[in-house]
Design a protein around this motif. Structure first.
Motif, short mmCIF file in Angstrom:
data_model
loop_
_atom_site.label_atom_id
_atom_site.label_comp_id
_atom_site.label_asym_id
_atom_site.label_seq_id
_atom_site.Cartn_x
_atom_site.Cartn_y
_atom_site.Cartn_z
N HIS A 99 0.82 -1.22 0.00
CA HIS A 99 0.00 0.00 0.00
C HIS A 99 0.85 1.27 0.00
N VAL A 100 2.16 1.13 -0.12
CA VAL A 100 3.06 2.28 0.00
C VAL A 100 2.72 3.39 -0.97
N ASN A 101 2.39 3.06 -2.20
CA ASN A 101 2.11 4.08 -3.22
C ASN A 101 0.64 4.47 -3.29
N GLY A 102 -0.14 4.00 -2.30
CA GLY A 102 -1.54 4.36 -2.27
C GLY A 102 -2.42 3.60 -3.24
N ASN A 103 -1.90 2.50 -3.78
CA ASN A 103 -2.70 1.73 -4.73
C ASN A 103 -2.77 0.26 -4.34
N GLY A 104 -2.74 -0.01 -3.03
CA GLY A 104 -2.88 -1.37 -2.53
C GLY A 104 -4.33 -1.81 -2.52
N PRO A 105 -4.60 -3.03 -2.08
CA PRO A 105 -5.96 -3.57 -2.14
C PRO A 105 -6.90 -3.05 -1.06
N GLU A 106 -6.38 -2.39 -0.02
CA GLU A 106 -7.24 -1.94 1.08
C GLU A 106 -7.25 -0.42 1.18
N GLU A 107 -8.45 0.16 1.04
CA GLU A 107 -8.57 1.60 0.95
C GLU A 107 -8.18 2.31 2.25
N TRP A 108 -8.47 1.71 3.41
CA TRP A 108 -8.10 2.37 4.67
C TRP A 108 -6.60 2.61 4.74
N LEU A 109 -5.82 1.63 4.32
CA LEU A 109 -4.37 1.80 4.34
C LEU A 109 -3.92 2.78 3.26
N ASN A 110 -4.51 2.71 2.09
CA ASN A 110 -4.17 3.66 1.03
C ASN A 110 -4.41 5.10 1.47
N SER A 111 -5.51 5.33 2.18
CA SER A 111 -5.94 6.69 2.49
C SER A 111 -5.39 7.23 3.80
N HIS A 112 -5.06 6.34 4.75
CA HIS A 112 -4.79 6.84 6.10
C HIS A 112 -3.48 6.38 6.74
N ALA A 113 -2.80 5.39 6.18
CA ALA A 113 -1.59 4.88 6.82
C ALA A 113 -0.38 5.71 6.40
N ASP A 114 0.29 6.27 7.39
CA ASP A 114 1.53 7.02 7.15
C ASP A 114 2.68 6.02 7.19
N MET A 115 3.16 5.61 6.04
CA MET A 115 4.20 4.59 5.96
C MET A 115 5.57 5.10 6.41
#
Length: 319
Positions: free
Chosen positions: A139-155
């Motif tokens: 999800h690092v580039n914001g295009n992973g399978p889970e939207e919560w991680l894409n939108s809210h996880a600060d990697m």
């Protein structure tokens, strides 16, 4: 082997029963809490997401209800305890604790479920945990399978957290991260709560009688039958030549005064501090408490103090 008499709060009945026909019975830790998901009355939203189709393995995601669209939060990746044999990411014990942690710390959390011993002996639980970390990294580039991680996880603000056997797993994941990295994932800190470490020779106030130590040794061999013993780096990090390569820049270790693993936590702290590792390691001891007390008494003063320390650790500006 007969069960030893233990007077320090250790509860060996927590471990599963293995019958001669190969049947395994777990007396607790199998309860399943259905997540509230987007229930508007829930202070923390949660849901289950598959991270490994091959193993049909899931994580439980947690997100504070008041999170704004596009708001990035520190990411906590949590590994549950249970001696590698009990509990799940979906049990009442861990669902309740993760709700408290996520609300108090205002973080997004990934609680990892993994296959358990003895059906799936070590290193399977470690391999599952790493697979979950690789899924998170997708999800690092914001295009992973889970939207919560894409939108809210600060990697760039990632923390590994675990208790007991989960703390053992947390340490092993940090070691592997230090060796292999996860592209785009910046591991800042590691939190080990009452870590399940051991060793062949007793240290400090550990039991010295052969019966008790033999029983504890058997528990390790039960979950890791291929191990060469309790000085295996997987259970005794002081023997690991890779200790100084631990990932992250900060480590926080919690121990409890009446925990049978207390001295191992202190021993880990001293060994890491003297290993040449370049980060900052801290240790906090809870007085008059036993192993994983914070899970059974989450509202007690010492559990509240522990939570306060974890939140401060996540938001610390120390390097």
């Amino acid at each position: 082997m007969a069960k030893p008499e233990v007077t320090d709060g250790t509860d060996f009945s927590r471990f599963p029963l293995l019958y001669r026909d190969g049947t395994i019975q777990r007396l607790r830790g199998n309860e399943f809490v259905v997540p509230p998901s987007l229930d508007p009355d829930a202070r923390v939203h949660s849901k289950n997401v598959i991270y490994s189709q091959e193993g049909n393995l899931s994580v439980r995601l947690y997100l504070p209800r008041n999170t704004n669209p596009g708001q990035n939060l520190p990411l906590v990746i949590y590994f549950h305890g249970g001696g590698f044999m009990l509990e799940t990411a979906f049990s009442p014990t861990y669902h309740n604790y993760l709700n408290i942690l996520v609300e108090e710390a205002n973080v997004i959390a990934v609680s990892v479920d993994y296959r358990r011993a003895p059906e799936h002996a070590i290193p399977v639980p470690y391999d599952d945990a790493w697979t979950a970390l690789e899924w998170v990294a997708s999800h690092v580039n914001g295009n992973g399978p889970e939207e919560w991680l894409n939108s809210h996880a600060d990697m760039s603000r990632v923390f590994f957290v675990g208790d007991s056997a989960g703390a053992n797993m947390t340490h092993q994941m940090a070691i592997r991260y230090g060796q292999e990295k996860l592209l785009g994932v910046d591991l800042i800190g590691v939190v080990l709560v009452h870590p399940y470490f051991w060793g062949k020779e007793p240290i400090g106030n550990e039991p010295k009688d052969l019966e008790t130590r033999g029983y504890i040794d058997c528990l390790w061999h039960f979950v890791c039958p291929a191990s060469n013993g309790c000085d295996d780096p997987l259970i005794n990090p002081s023997t690991d030549p890779k200790l100084a390569s631990l990932g992250g820049t900060r480590v926080l270790v919690f121990v409890a005064e009446k925990d049978w693993l207390r001295d191992r936590g202190w021993y880990y702290y001293e060994n890491l501090r003297n290993s040449g590792w370049e980060g900052l390691v801290e240790i906090v001891e809870s007085k008059d408490e036993a192993h994983i007390f914070h899970l059974s008494k989450p509202n007690c003063d010492n559990a509240a103090a522990m939570m306060k320390n974890i939140v401060s650790f996540i938001y610390s500006d120390k390097p």
